[in-house]
Scaffold this active site. Structure first.
Site, PDB file in Angstrom:
ATOM      1  N   GLY A 120       0.713  -1.320   0.078  1.00 35.91           N
ATOM      2  CA  GLY A 120      -0.142  -0.011   0.065  1.00 35.91           C
ATOM      3  C   GLY A 120       0.575   1.226  -0.022  1.00 35.91           C
ATOM      4  O   GLY A 120       2.312   1.108  -0.349  1.00 35.91           O
ATOM      5  N   GLU A 179      -0.690   2.371   8.661  1.00 35.27           N
ATOM      6  CA  GLU A 179      -1.912   1.946   9.516  1.00 35.27           C
ATOM      7  C   GLU A 179      -1.520   0.683  10.471  1.00 35.27           C
ATOM      8  O   GLU A 179      -1.967   0.565  11.479  1.00 35.27           O
ATOM      9  CB  GLU A 179      -2.810   1.663   8.782  1.00 35.27           C
ATOM     10  CG  GLU A 179      -4.419   1.448   9.602  1.00 35.27           C
ATOM     11  CD  GLU A 179      -5.567   1.192   8.815  1.00 35.27           C
ATOM     12  OE1 GLU A 179      -5.558   1.501   7.493  1.00 35.27           O
ATOM     13  OE2 GLU A 179      -6.690   0.946   9.390  1.00 35.27           O
ATOM     14  N   ALA A 231       2.414   2.994   2.548  1.00 37.76           N
ATOM     15  CA  ALA A 231       3.654   2.555   3.491  1.00 37.76           C
ATOM     16  C   ALA A 231       4.591   1.793   2.569  1.00 37.76           C
ATOM     17  O   ALA A 231       5.748   2.038   2.480  1.00 37.76           O
ATOM     18  CB  ALA A 231       3.116   2.116   4.449  1.00 37.76           C
ATOM     19  N   ARG A 253     -16.880  13.245  13.502  1.00 40.97           N
ATOM     20  CA  ARG A 253     -17.297  12.031  13.107  1.00 40.97           C
ATOM     21  C   ARG A 253     -17.799  11.154  14.090  1.00 40.97           C
ATOM     22  O   ARG A 253     -18.819  10.532  14.230  1.00 40.97           O
ATOM     23  CB  ARG A 253     -15.825  11.309  12.441  1.00 40.97           C
ATOM     24  CG  ARG A 253     -15.409  11.748  11.221  1.00 40.97           C
ATOM     25  CD  ARG A 253     -14.336  11.043  10.773  1.00 40.97           C
ATOM     26  NE  ARG A 253     -13.706  11.451   9.249  1.00 40.97           N
ATOM     27  CZ  ARG A 253     -12.944  10.943   8.648  1.00 40.97           C
ATOM     28  NH1 ARG A 253     -11.984   9.933   9.041  1.00 40.97           N
ATOM     29  NH2 ARG A 253     -12.775  11.451   7.305  1.00 40.97           N
TER      30      ARG A 253
END
Lengths: 237, 248, 642
Positions: C42, C430, C44, C331
């Site tokens: 991804g 993440e 990263a 949120r």
């Protein structure tokens, strides 16, 4: 699995020839095809001279015959264009076939046209016809009974040969079928050429996409009308 | 809703496959892939072999899903990936044929999964700007017109799903290659390597045994990101440019 | 377990510079002798693999998809923050730093966040140079927008596909290095375990997802970029293949797991339409700018068509409860409010399992006020997407939305060098816990993934290699064969499962437990219930599950079963952490700790720390460690959106 023969892999030690790539071959096809379409249009204009009568038509034929060296240059040029066009076409068709060795059980066309998908067939029909056509009008091998006709001025009576030949429903039928094949071929090809040459995009795209079908119709009407007019006795020998 | 499916089953790339009929009870709000999930759950419960298919994000952006549904890659809805197709697109009692992408360059891995690594190899051949991490100039140092940026984006939106190849009667990858070449050829950053990139990517495309483009337009019609055939016209121009400059 | 964050001393602004100077370098000629494994491709993973290869390291990169370009970073919509201050609206590195620390509810390290804000500027430069087509103004300069309630416009974006374009940029850099022979890309390979030699991470064991072969890979360091664990909830906005296995196996091998209970819920997703639902789709939060959120005011109106509910019977609960922010509350506040009205029985839409879990997001007023054209210009793409999925046009019928799990802030604990508690094991993006604290600001995930991969790890990994790393060897070391044997045994164990239930079904059951008890709102009783239910479900997995096929072929069900086994263990750790953190902060809302108005109440006295869990084996409770958080540059403040 069938082997896809051509062109050479990119990482082979041989430097790939740009014109041997799929796009290179398409460009070659497009350029040679454009030459052939140009000739077809000129040829069609010549045919239409039949409507002007025997004198004009035979004079035009005599003029073409009198071109001498230039005539042969054009003939060889056209032959070369045809050979290159057919060769590239067959190579690409073989490659394209190999690129999908397993056909879909169900395939629904979204955008392609029947005439676009039958380019190989229409092309081959045309080549067969071309041989017949040359044997007929250029070499006089078939239907020789009309080939030796002379007109009042002693010129070869191409007009007489032409009109009398097309009074035969079989000959006219053959020509109309061949004309349909050429027209279908060009209906896809002309627009295709414009994309292959990178012209058909952006603002020009829509116009370019109309060129093919328009030329196809034009060629069909132009080429088919004369034999049909002869058959229907609208043009007299 | 009750559906009659005909699904391509193939154990692996070496063994031949065939279409196998299945019946499934579905709901109109299901996505197409959820309908297959339901069928698979049923098959597992019955101790039968479930059907393998590629999928991941299920929101139309990763490019993993890849089914030819009733003869159309990504199914009946334009500009939509298979994962975003919902069963309400089909009438109750519909008979649906599901096949994998079919191309020499995309061998079947299992059932409906194919190997699309050929597309990665084409990108590796030049689908980038050679800029080392850290070597970049200030982002605003090169102004790019809004329209140019938008146009480049239209090409950059490609998700690499391969539907263009699947739809093309010649299994050509020209739209995929054209999209990347066009995206970078439009931007100032892509100018230095412009001709070399086009040449290398075209050579790589040919080496993967994709077919040539016959300008049928099937690719554009099924592209889930609506990438225009202009990409192919542009790729052709970039090719001729490379030939003309002797950098092919 | 020693938790030394290795934070540099000195003023905040100078820490990263000072640290970079103090890091030991690897001689350029020696870099090619170091092999580095990067797991995941991804933002990263791709950025790290490409950057390490450019430096000269010998890189092996692994991904589970058929192409590195399919990693789930591709689905990020909104944008990427950077403190460029192009809008001249008062942004600065300091403000981005402050907003991020505050947005994370003061549960992140100051030094890490400040570094992130510093680096944010370089990321944009790098991506633009790669050809990422960011939105532009007419003058040709980069455009920005305000995002996620930020007071400044610092978000760079590429339509609604920023993640895709950034990932394709990183992917192109990666493929360039593949072409150069500096990265070996292994697609359709799943990391099953980590291999430790003399206490250092020296390799991994993978399954080749095409052939089923389980094989070892040795390296001088391992870099984990395997994303988040949102799929522990079964339904989330994550991709179907997103999983916790790689991170969890590292935890089992001794890496500390930090703050696993910190999850982010996104308020505007398309709700579930049936039990068969396989994932949830996020709708951009920007919709809340023009949509009004409501439900029926009374229970007897539930189930009616929206058009049959008169204006006076519509409960605009956000506008009523939060008059100043209205529909634009943050949120987590919006999410909890939606859950509350649905729990009260006022939900709308399709009843799934007897519950209507959705609220209306109504554009009728905006369409009347601004005209259909304006709304269409703003949201046409989103409305089309909604219509494709939900089968209703938001121009005609109010949209139905419900919160869904979106991002996980928790992850493997890492120090300032992004190294976990296992020497040599680095964790990026993440998958680590580092920068977002208890909640993540919108448009910050892309920033962190790329910061870690492009601009942090390439410096810090050299320090590990030149100071701590010892010995050169390959997979012939017995440790590799041992882990391969363990994983082969696990595979055989899974394939022997011939119960009646598809694994997906059990995963769904786990998801329901987690959503009900460890979701938007958590409380002690619920978490204790979950902690009883999860081990029980885990037991049943081994008797009820059915795993079809064999281990010597492409077998997506075997892959999934392996991931669910880890989720079943990991879920417990999440609940333990959520129970332990007896305060409300960020995305972690403990119902016992709220103001009378329902606002979260933090407990800085007791919980101003990172909770790090150490595995003690399958049969023992994990050990808890704490990394205290000290705030020298910002004052701990309480949020209020009243």
């Amino acid at each position: 699995m069938p082997v896809v023969p051509d062109p050479k892999p990119a990482n082979s030690s041989e430097r790939p020839q740009p014109l041997g790539s799929t796009i290179g071959r398409k460009v070659v096809m497009a350029l040679s095809g454009a030459v052939l379409v140009g000739f077809a249009l000129a040829h069609m204009a010549g045919h239409l001279k039949v409507y002007a009568g025997r004198d004009d038509y035979n004079a035009y034929a005599a003029f073409l015959q009198g071109l001498g060296g230039l005539k042969w240059l054009v003939r060889f040029g056209l032959l070369a264009a045809l050979v290159v066009h057919v060769r590239s076409g067959l190579t690409l068709a073989a490659r394209n076939k190999g690129a999908r060795p397993h056909a879909y059980a169900v395939k629904r066309a979204q955008r392609s046209t029947p005439y676009g998908r039958t380019m190989l067939l229409s092309g081959l029909v045309f080549v067969a016809f071309l041989i017949y056509h040359l044997a007929h009008f250029t070499l006089g091998w078939v239907h020789p009974q009309y080939f030796a006709l002379k007109d009042a001025l002693g010129r070869t009576d191409v007009y007489g040969n032409f009109v009398r030949s097309f009074q035969s429903p079989i000959i006219t039928g053959t020509y109309v079928i061949a004309t349909a094949a050429v027209s279908m071929h060009v209906a896809h090809a002309a627009s295709s050429v414009l994309r292959t040459l990178g012209i058909s995009s952006g603002a020009l795209r829509r116009s370019c996409e109309r060129v093919g079908p328009a030329l196809g119709v034009l060629l069909f009407v132009g080429f088919a009308s004369v034999p049909v007019a002869c058959l229907l006795d609208l043009v007299k020998p | 809703m009750r559906l009659q499916l005909h699904i391509w089953r193939q154990k692996n790339s070496r063994e031949p496959g065939r279409l196998v009929p299945y019946a499934v009870q579905a709901d109109e709000h299901m996505s197409f892939l959820e309908m297959l999930d339901v069928l698979n759950a049923e098959l597992i419960r019955k101790g039968e072999d479930p059907i393998a298919f590629d999928h991941d994000c299920r929101e139309g952006i990763c490019g993993a899903c890849s089914l030819v549904i009733d003869g159309v890659p990504h199914g009946p809805r334009a500009a939509t990936t298979t994962c975003q197709i919902h069963m309400r697109e089909f009438p109750d009692g519909a008979e649906i044929t599901i096949e994998p992408w079919r191309a020499y360059a995309f061998p079947v891995v299992k059932d409906l999964m194919v190997d699309r690594s050929a597309l990665d190899r084409i990108i590796a051949a030049g689908g980038y700007v050679s800029v080392r991490t850290g070597a970049a100039p200030d982002a605003n140092a090169i102004p790019i017109g809004k329209n140019t940026a938008e146009k480049a984006f239209d090409y950059a939106a490609c998700i690499g799903c391969g539907a263009c190849v699947a739809a093309c009667p010649n299994a050509s990858a020209m739209l995929f290659v054209g999209a990347k070449v066009s995206h970078l050829a439009l931007l100032p950053q892509g100018q230095v390597e412009r001709t070399a990139r086009a040449s290398r990517m075209i050579a790589a495309m040919d080496a993967e045994s994709f077919g040539g483009c016959s300008n049928h337009g099937e690719c554009e019609a099924v592209c889930p990101k609506s990438i225009s055939l202009d990409a192919i016209a542009k790729l052709n121009r970039e090719f001729m440019r490379a030939v003309a400059t002797g950098e092919s | 377990m020693q938790l030394d964050a290795k934070l540099p001393s000195g003023p905040l602004r100078e820490k990263w510079d000072k640290h970079r100077f103090e890091l030991k370098l690897v001689n350029p000629a020696n870099k090619r002798k170091y092999r580095i494994i990067v797991v995941g491709s991804g933002l990263a993973g791709s950025s790290a693999a490409a950057s390490l290869a450019e430096l000269g390291y010998d890189v092996d990169c692994f991904c589970i998809q058929d192409s590195p370009r399919r990693a789930h970073s591709i689905a990020a919509q909104g944008g990427i923050n950077a403190a460029k201050n192009h809008q001249n609206d008062g942004d600065s590195i300091w403000r981005l730093f402050y907003d991020t620390v505050k947005g994370g509810d003061f549960r992140a390290r100051e030094a890490n966040v400040y570094r992130l804000a510093q680096i944010s500027v370089d990321i944009i430069d790098q991506c633009v140079a790669q050809g990422v087509p960011f939105a532009r103004e007419y003058g040709g300069m980069l455009d920005n927008r305000s995002f996620g309630g930020a007071q400044v416009s610092r978000t760079f974006y590429a339509r609604g596909q920023t993640g895709q374009q950034l990932l394709l940029g990183a992917y192109s850099a990666l493929m360039r290095m593949v072409d150069a022979g500096k990265v070996r890309m292994h697609v359709r390979h799943e990391m099953l375990d980590l291999v430790l030699v003399d206490g250092h991470a020296r390799g991994i064991v993978t399954r080749d997802l095409l052939t089923g072969e389980i094989g070892p890979w040795a390296a001088d360091a391992v870099v984990l970029c395997t994303g988040g664990y949102g799929n522990v909830f079964y339904l989330s906005t994550n991709a179907k293949a997103s999983n916790v296995t790689a991170a969890f196996r590292c935890y089992k091998r001794g890496a500390g797991f930090a703050n696993p209970c910190f999850t982010q819920i996104h308020p505007t997703c398309i709700p579930q339409s049936g039990n068969y639902q396989s994932k949830l789709t996020l709708m951009s939060e920007s919709l809340r700018n023009d949509g009004r959120v409501w439900v029926p005011r009374r229970l007897e109106l539930v189930g009616r068509k929206p058009s049959e509910i008169p204006e006076t019977d519509r409960y605009y609960y956000l506008e009523e409860r939060y008059p100043s922010f209205g529909n634009l509350v943050p949120r987590d506040v919006a999410s909890r409010a939606a859950k509350k009205v649905c729990d009260d029985g006022l939900g709308v839409g399709i009843a799934v399992g007897g519950r209507r879990n959705a609220v209306y997001l109504d554009f009728a007023d905006s369409i009347t006020r601004l005209g259909r054209k304006v709304i269409s210009d703003r949201y046409a793409n989103l409305f089309d997407m909604y219509e494709r999925i939900a089968g209703e046009s938001p121009y005609e019928v109010p949209m139905r939305i419900y919160p869904a799990v979106h991002y996980t802030m928790g992850g493997l604990w890492v120090d300032y060098n992004l190294m976990s508690t296992i020497p040599g094991l680095h964790v990026l993006g993440e998958a680590n816990f580092s920068d977002h604290g208890a909640n993540r600001l919108g448009a910050s995930a892309l920033m962190q993934g790329l910061a870690d991969g492009y601009f942090v790890l390439p410096y810090t990994i050299g320090h590990y290699l030149s100071t701590m790393h010892k010995g050169k060897f390959g997979v012939e070391r017995p440790e590799f064969a041992e882990v391969v044997r363990q994983q082969q045994a696990q595979t055989r164990r899974l394939l022997a499962l011939k119960g009646q239930r598809p694994v997906d079904d059990i995963h769904r059951e786990l998801g329901r437990i987690m959503w009900d008890y460890c979701g938007m709102g958590r409380n002690g009783d619920g978490l204790r219930k979950a902690l009883a239910a999860i081990p029980e479900l885990r037991e049943r997995f081994w008797t009820e599950a059915s795993v079809p096929g064999s281990g010597e072929e492409t077998n997506p069900w075997l892959e999934h079963a392996g991931r669910v086994v880890d989720f079943l263990q990991f879920a417990e750790l999440m609940c333990i952490d959520a129970l332990e953190r007896d305060e409300s902060c960020g995305g972690h809302f403990r119902e016992e700790h709220q103001t009378p108005e329902g606002e979260a109440v933090r407990d800085d006295e007791r919980f101003c720390h990172v909770t790090v869990w150490e595995d003690r084996g399958d049969d023992a409770a994990p050990a808890q460690h704490r990394e205290p958080l000290t705030f020298e540059n910002v004052k701990l403040a309480t949020r209020s959106y009243k």
